[in-house]
Every structure is written in C-alpha cells, then in structure tokens.
Design a protein around this motif. Structure first.
Motif, short mmCIF file in Angstrom:
data_model
loop_
_atom_site.label_atom_id
_atom_site.label_comp_id
_atom_site.label_asym_id
_atom_site.label_seq_id
_atom_site.Cartn_x
_atom_site.Cartn_y
_atom_site.Cartn_z
N ASP A 86 44.99 42.33 30.10
CA ASP A 86 44.99 40.90 29.76
C ASP A 86 45.67 40.07 30.83
OD1 ASP A 86 43.68 41.40 27.39
OD2 ASP A 86 45.51 41.48 26.17
N ALA A 87 46.56 40.68 31.61
CA ALA A 87 47.30 39.95 32.64
C ALA A 87 46.49 39.75 33.92
CB ALA A 87 48.60 40.69 32.96
N VAL A 88 45.30 40.35 34.01
CA VAL A 88 44.48 40.20 35.22
C VAL A 88 43.87 38.80 35.25
CG1 VAL A 88 42.45 41.04 36.46
CG2 VAL A 88 43.95 42.66 35.28
N PRO A 89 44.15 38.00 36.28
CA PRO A 89 43.55 36.65 36.35
C PRO A 89 42.03 36.74 36.52
CG PRO A 89 45.38 36.92 37.91
CD PRO A 89 45.04 38.29 37.42
N ASP A 90 41.34 35.76 36.00
CA ASP A 90 39.88 35.77 36.08
C ASP A 90 39.39 35.79 37.52
OD1 ASP A 90 39.72 35.81 33.37
OD2 ASP A 90 39.12 33.70 33.13
N ASP A 91 40.10 35.06 38.40
CA ASP A 91 39.62 35.01 39.78
C ASP A 91 39.92 36.29 40.56
OD1 ASP A 91 42.34 34.77 39.96
OD2 ASP A 91 42.34 32.98 41.23
N GLN A 92 40.64 37.25 39.92
CA GLN A 92 40.88 38.55 40.52
C GLN A 92 40.14 39.66 39.79
OE1 GLN A 92 43.03 38.98 43.37
NE2 GLN A 92 42.65 36.79 43.35
N ASN A 93 39.38 39.30 38.76
CA ASN A 93 38.75 40.27 37.86
C ASN A 93 37.31 40.54 38.28
OD1 ASN A 93 37.97 41.91 35.79
ND2 ASN A 93 38.33 40.43 34.15
N ALA A 94 37.09 41.68 38.93
CA ALA A 94 35.74 42.04 39.38
C ALA A 94 34.80 42.29 38.21
CB ALA A 94 35.81 43.27 40.27
N ALA A 95 35.34 42.71 37.06
CA ALA A 95 34.49 43.04 35.92
C ALA A 95 33.68 41.85 35.43
CB ALA A 95 35.34 43.61 34.78
N ILE A 96 34.24 40.64 35.58
CA ILE A 96 33.50 39.45 35.14
C ILE A 96 32.21 39.30 35.93
CG2 ILE A 96 33.58 36.93 35.03
CD1 ILE A 96 36.58 37.12 34.51
N LEU A 147 22.47 41.95 42.90
CA LEU A 147 23.05 42.56 44.09
C LEU A 147 24.07 41.62 44.74
CD1 LEU A 147 19.77 44.10 45.55
CD2 LEU A 147 21.63 45.34 44.43
N ARG A 148 23.78 40.33 44.72
CA ARG A 148 24.72 39.35 45.29
C ARG A 148 26.01 39.31 44.48
NH1 ARG A 148 25.77 34.48 43.64
NH2 ARG A 148 23.86 34.32 42.39
N LEU A 149 25.91 39.33 43.16
CA LEU A 149 27.10 39.29 42.31
C LEU A 149 27.95 40.56 42.50
CD1 LEU A 149 25.50 37.81 39.08
CD2 LEU A 149 27.30 36.72 40.46
N ALA A 150 27.28 41.70 42.65
CA ALA A 150 28.01 42.95 42.89
C ALA A 150 28.77 42.88 44.20
CB ALA A 150 27.04 44.13 42.88
N ARG A 151 28.19 42.23 45.19
CA ARG A 151 28.88 42.10 46.49
C ARG A 151 30.06 41.14 46.37
NH1 ARG A 151 25.33 42.27 51.58
NH2 ARG A 151 25.21 44.32 50.60
N GLU A 152 29.88 40.06 45.64
CA GLU A 152 31.00 39.12 45.45
C GLU A 152 32.14 39.79 44.68
OE1 GLU A 152 29.50 35.66 43.51
OE2 GLU A 152 28.15 35.12 45.16
N ALA A 153 31.81 40.69 43.77
CA ALA A 153 32.84 41.38 42.98
C ALA A 153 33.73 42.24 43.86
CB ALA A 153 32.18 42.23 41.89
N ARG A 154 33.21 42.69 45.00
CA ARG A 154 33.98 43.56 45.89
C ARG A 154 35.23 42.86 46.41
NH1 ARG A 154 32.59 45.54 51.50
NH2 ARG A 154 30.48 44.75 51.23
N ALA A 155 35.20 41.55 46.46
CA ALA A 155 36.35 40.80 46.97
C ALA A 155 37.47 40.69 45.94
CB ALA A 155 35.92 39.41 47.41
N ARG A 156 37.20 41.07 44.70
CA ARG A 156 38.21 40.97 43.65
C ARG A 156 38.87 42.34 43.45
NH1 ARG A 156 35.74 36.85 39.06
NH2 ARG A 156 35.16 35.17 40.51
N PRO A 157 40.18 42.44 43.56
CA PRO A 157 40.85 43.74 43.63
C PRO A 157 41.00 44.47 42.30
CG PRO A 157 42.46 41.98 43.77
CD PRO A 157 41.11 41.32 43.77
N GLU A 158 40.86 43.77 41.17
CA GLU A 158 41.11 44.40 39.88
C GLU A 158 39.90 44.25 38.98
OE1 GLU A 158 45.33 44.04 38.40
OE2 GLU A 158 45.27 42.29 39.74
N ALA A 159 39.91 45.01 37.88
CA ALA A 159 38.79 44.94 36.93
C ALA A 159 39.34 45.14 35.52
CB ALA A 159 37.74 46.00 37.24
N ALA A 160 38.99 44.23 34.63
CA ALA A 160 39.38 44.32 33.22
C ALA A 160 38.14 44.07 32.38
CB ALA A 160 40.48 43.31 32.89
N TRP A 161 37.53 45.15 31.92
CA TRP A 161 36.28 45.05 31.17
C TRP A 161 36.57 44.61 29.74
CZ3 TRP A 161 31.79 45.97 33.88
CH2 TRP A 161 31.91 46.67 35.08
N SER A 162 35.57 44.08 29.10
CA SER A 162 35.67 43.77 27.67
C SER A 162 34.57 44.56 26.94
CB SER A 162 35.50 42.27 27.43
OG SER A 162 34.24 41.81 27.93
#
Length: 524
Positions: A86-96, A147-162
């Motif tokens: 829950d503490a993972v910020p959205d702009d750092q959350n690759a899962a989104i 594929l573009r979204l998956a590449r953008e997710a690479r820049a986010r260091p953490e992942a918090a799935w729902s």
C-alpha cells in the motif's frame, strides 16, 4: 453393586415389586444416572480444558515463531506485506501500467482470427517468420499499445498488484494467466524484431520481458515465484537461441549499424543479468509470502478457501464449516507452523551461495508417511504440500535461475569477444576484465568453481554441474528425481545456433536407476 441392590434385583425377579422396592429401584437408577452425569461432565470439562490448553500452547508456539521470524527484518504476516504494498506510490508502481498493458492486449483480428496460437507456438515452426511475416507484423501492430505500456512500466522500480495479499487469502489467488500471456507476447515481439533485422529493438524488448518477470515476484506467493521463474526462463532461453548470431557494433564503432545492437546496450544487459541483489530480494519476498500464507491457514476460513473443496470457486465456504473448523484450530495452527518452519528453512537456504550448502537446511525435514502422521498433519502431508517438496524445489529452481542468468551474461560477453576477435575465446578467463569483471561462479559446484565452458567447434556451450554436483561435461540427459521430477544432469546454455532435433534432451531409462530412485523416494 451393593448388597441392597442385589436384594432389590432378586425381589424383582421372584415377585412383583412392592412400593418400597420400586422406590429403591428409582433411587438406584438415579444414583447410576448421577454417576454417569458426573463422569460425562468431568469428561466434557476435561475436553474443554484440554482444548483450551491445546489452543493456548499452539498460539504460544505460533507467537514465538512469529517473533523469531521478525528478528530477521522480513515481513511475516499477510497484513505486513499489504502495508508495504500500500505504501508504493502510483508513479513508482509498475503493476498499474502492466495491468493496463494486459487489458490492451489483442488476441483476435477484426475478422475473428485467433492470434494466440501463433504467439505461443511459433517456436514449433523454424520458418514461421519467413512464411508468416505479415501475420507476425499484424500481431505486433495490434498489440503496439500493450507493448508500449510494458516498456513504460520498466521505468517504475516497484510493483503492487491488486487485489492485495489479505484479500486473496480470503477469496482465491488471482490467476496469473493474463500476466503470462503478456510475457509470451513480449517474447514473440522480440523474435519478430530479430527476424525483421532490428536486433537492437529485439534486445530492448527482452529487457522489457526481464522487467516483467521482476514484477511477477511482487505478488507474495509461491505461484508468483513460479511465474517469475517461468518468465525469466523465457528471457534466458531467447538469449540462448539468438545471441550466437546477434549483430553488435564492433569495437571500433564501425560495422553494420542498421538494426545492430550497440555495445552499451549489450553491456547494460550483462550488468542487469549479473545484478543479483534485486533478484535475490524478490525471491526472498515470495518465500516470506509463502510462509505468511501458511501462518494464515490456521484460520479455518482461509484454510477451506485455499486448500479445501472451495479452492478455485471464488466463493468462501459456509459459516458452519468455519465454526466446526474452530474445534480443530490448534491442529491447524501447529501444522501450519510446521510448514512455515519449512519455508523458514528455504529463506535461510537462499542466503547461501551454493546449492550443496543450501541443501543442508532441509536435512531435518521429516519424511514420515504413517497413517497417524497423515491424520495429524492435514497440511504438510497433503498432496499439495508434500513434506518439504515445495520448499526444496523453490530454492533449487531459484539457484538454477541465477545460474541461467550468469550463463546468459557470459554468453553475451563471449559474443562481444567473438565480434572483436573473429573467434570465441579458448577459455572464460580471456573475457576478464574487458568483457566481464570476473568469471561467474557456479552455484551448484561443491568446490566453489566457476561455470564450465566447452569451446568445441561442433558443440560450444556453457554449463553448470547441476544439483548432483558432478561434472558431466554438459550432459543434457534428464534424470528422474523423486523430489523434483525430470531434471537435467547438467544445466546447459548452448553457444551455437538453434539446436537440431537430434540434440533434444534425452531421458534416462529405468535401467540406469533413475526410475528406481523415483520409486524409492515415493515409497519413502
């Protein structure tokens, strides 16, 4: 029986009972009922006291174990995992972004043609991209957004799935099929770019795939650990197939530039593959998550949802089932604690650098298969959690993953050396220090040796000695092991072109003793 009772019984047998006799009979029956009632009450009180003591002792042991686990600084309970997620910020959350990518995948054309068969089975056709270039381009085009979204997710260091961990415990774990499909799509896109001549884009897409595999581990459960291993395997297998002919700009910076991979791009991938701290932490996160799962299984609701008849239904079990389960809760608690201890062994084993040392952490696990053991160990003796099997397999698979990453990085370094010198090195030490800082160690070697290298012109390869610790010169024969199923004798990474059908892994026959060992382990 007293003398008066004998007299009463005799009077009843010889004559009609008189009023005093009937009174004595009632009194005797009352005494019997009272004694029986007192005995029954004593039994009930004893059972209640035993149940209370049993529950207290089980909870005491559970609390002591949880406190001991916390001393390692790792999350222990499901609530603690959710607090970190829950503490993972959205702009750092690759899962989104990855969830958006999953939603954006396209599996059928406008005409209704199914595309999944091509994405999953193109490996079966060696000339697929030659004969189906338009179809392959269409698949990549239709999935450009994903594929573009998956590449953008690479820049986010953490992942918090729902949904979060606690929610999954009380319903059912989320299927990871859609996440795996995204992984297969990335692998397909990398192969498409490679065959289209854009090797640089292919390597970039493989980096997207490795980033996705890291996000897999963020869901704290064994199924996520398995999924992460699987996706990492897609990446290392792809590198094994395509690195031998990878076009890279030569050391002078000249060479064939169109579509070629830059030196910095290859070096970055080598560094990423050899950077093992984040991978090790992700594996530990999932092992701790699996321990947390078993600590939660002493709750009858969670137990019946995860291991009972309601598993996979998406609905919780009836309340009456959970109430009945409360009576046996101490049994569940103690067995859950026993299974959690096994996962604690796995967590400690992952701190070891080699498999021979890691395997010693599992030597104390009981392999008892008696009826009494089965009845008193409903979880650790179940088919899903065969005693010690998942834990030992998880550590071995994780070390195999690290081994494959090290060999993939070494293969890339060998390719750079080959481009610069016109031939592969005679030994791996020739790669140091220009291409590698040091030759990677073999996690399965009992003497701490480096990974092995054979520069045979007909069959060049890198290999690890595998779980048996014996150097079999890169033997890919698969052997039956009662704990792991079919496993390769050596862990091999080929350095030539795609292997022919004749080079497919062989399977050890029963005459060699493999199946006998399997039967032995199953009986034990």
């Amino acid at each position: 029986m007293t003398g008066s009772d004998d007299a009463i019984n005799h009077a009843m047998a010889t004559s009609k009972p008189t009023a005093p006799a009937r009174g004595a009979l009632v009194a005797m029956q009352y005494r019997r009922l009272r004694r029986a009632g007192i005995a029954a009450a004593a039994v009930v009180v004893g059972l209640i006291a035993l149940r209370l003591w049993w529950g207290f002792e089980a909870q005491r042991r559970l609390d002591a174990a949880i406190e001991r686990y916390r001393q390692n600084g790792q999350p222990v309970l499901a609530e603690e995992f959710d607090a970190q997620l829950d503490a993972v910020p959205d702009d750092q959350n690759a899962a989104i972004l990855l969830e958006q990518a999953i939603d954006a995948t396209v599996n059928t054309t406008e005409s209704g043609q199914d595309l999944t068969d091509a994405v999953y089975n193109y490996h079966d056709d060696p000339v697929f991209f030659d004969e189906n270039a338009e179809l392959a381009a269409l698949i990549v085009q239709l999935n450009a957004k994903a594929l573009r979204l998956a590449r953008e997710a690479r820049a986010r260091p953490e992942a918090a799935w729902s949904p979060r961990f606690c929610d999954q415990l009380r319903t059912v774990f989320v299927s990871q099929g859609n996440r795996r499909h995204l992984a297969r799509l990335l692998e397909f896109a990398a192969s498409y770019h490679y065959h289209a001549g854009d090797h640089s884009q292919a390597i970039t897409t493989i980096e997207d795939l490795f980033a996705l595999s890291h996000a897999f581990f963020a869901d704290p459960a064994w199924i996520s650990l398995l999924g992460g291993h699987s996706v990492q395997g897609l990446g290392t297998t792809w590198l094994e197939e395509y690195v031998p002919a990878l076009r890279v700009v030569d050391v002078s910076g000249r060479g064939e530039l169109v579509g070629a991979v830059s030196r910095s791009q290859v070096n970055h991938l080598i560094e990423r593959l050899l950077e093992e701290e984040s991978t090790g932490n992700a594996i530990l996160w999932d092992l701790c998550g699996q321990r947390a799962l078993y600590l939660a299984l002493d709750d009858p609701l969670v137990f019946m949802t995860q291991l009972g008849p309601w598993f996979g239904t998406g609905t919780p079990p009836p309340r009456r089932v959970c109430v009945a389960g409360e009576l046996a809760r101490p049994l569940l608690t103690l067995d859950c604690l026993r299974e959690a201890e096994y996962w604690a062994f796995a967590i400690d084993a992952m701190d070891e650098a080699t498999w021979p040392v890691a395997a010693t952490h599992f030597t104390t696990i009981s392999q008892s298969r008696t009826l009494l053991h089965s009845l008193t160990h409903p979880i650790t003796q179940s088919g899903i959690t065969e005693t010690g099997w998942l834990e030992t397999r998880s550590v071995r698979m994780s070390l195999e993953l690290i081994t494959q990453r090290r060999m993939a990085a070494t293969a890339l370094a060998i390719r750079l050396y080959e481009i610069d010198n016109g031939h592969q090195p005679t030994d791996l030490q020739a790669l140091v220090p220009e291409y590698l800082q040091s030759v990677p160690l073999d996690p399965f070697s009992p003497d701490g040796a480096t990974i092995r290298y054979s520069n045979d012109a007909e069959r060049p390869l890198l290999y690890s000695v595998g779980a048996d610790g014996k150097d079999d010169s890169g033997n890919t024969t698969r052997r039956v092991d009662g704990r792991y199923g079919w496993v390769a004798i050596d862990v091999v990474f080929r350095l030539d072109a795609t292997p022919d059908a004749d080079d497919a892994p062989a399977f050890e026959s029963a005459e060699t003793g493999g199946n006998d060992q399997y039967e032995e382990d199953n009986q034990r």
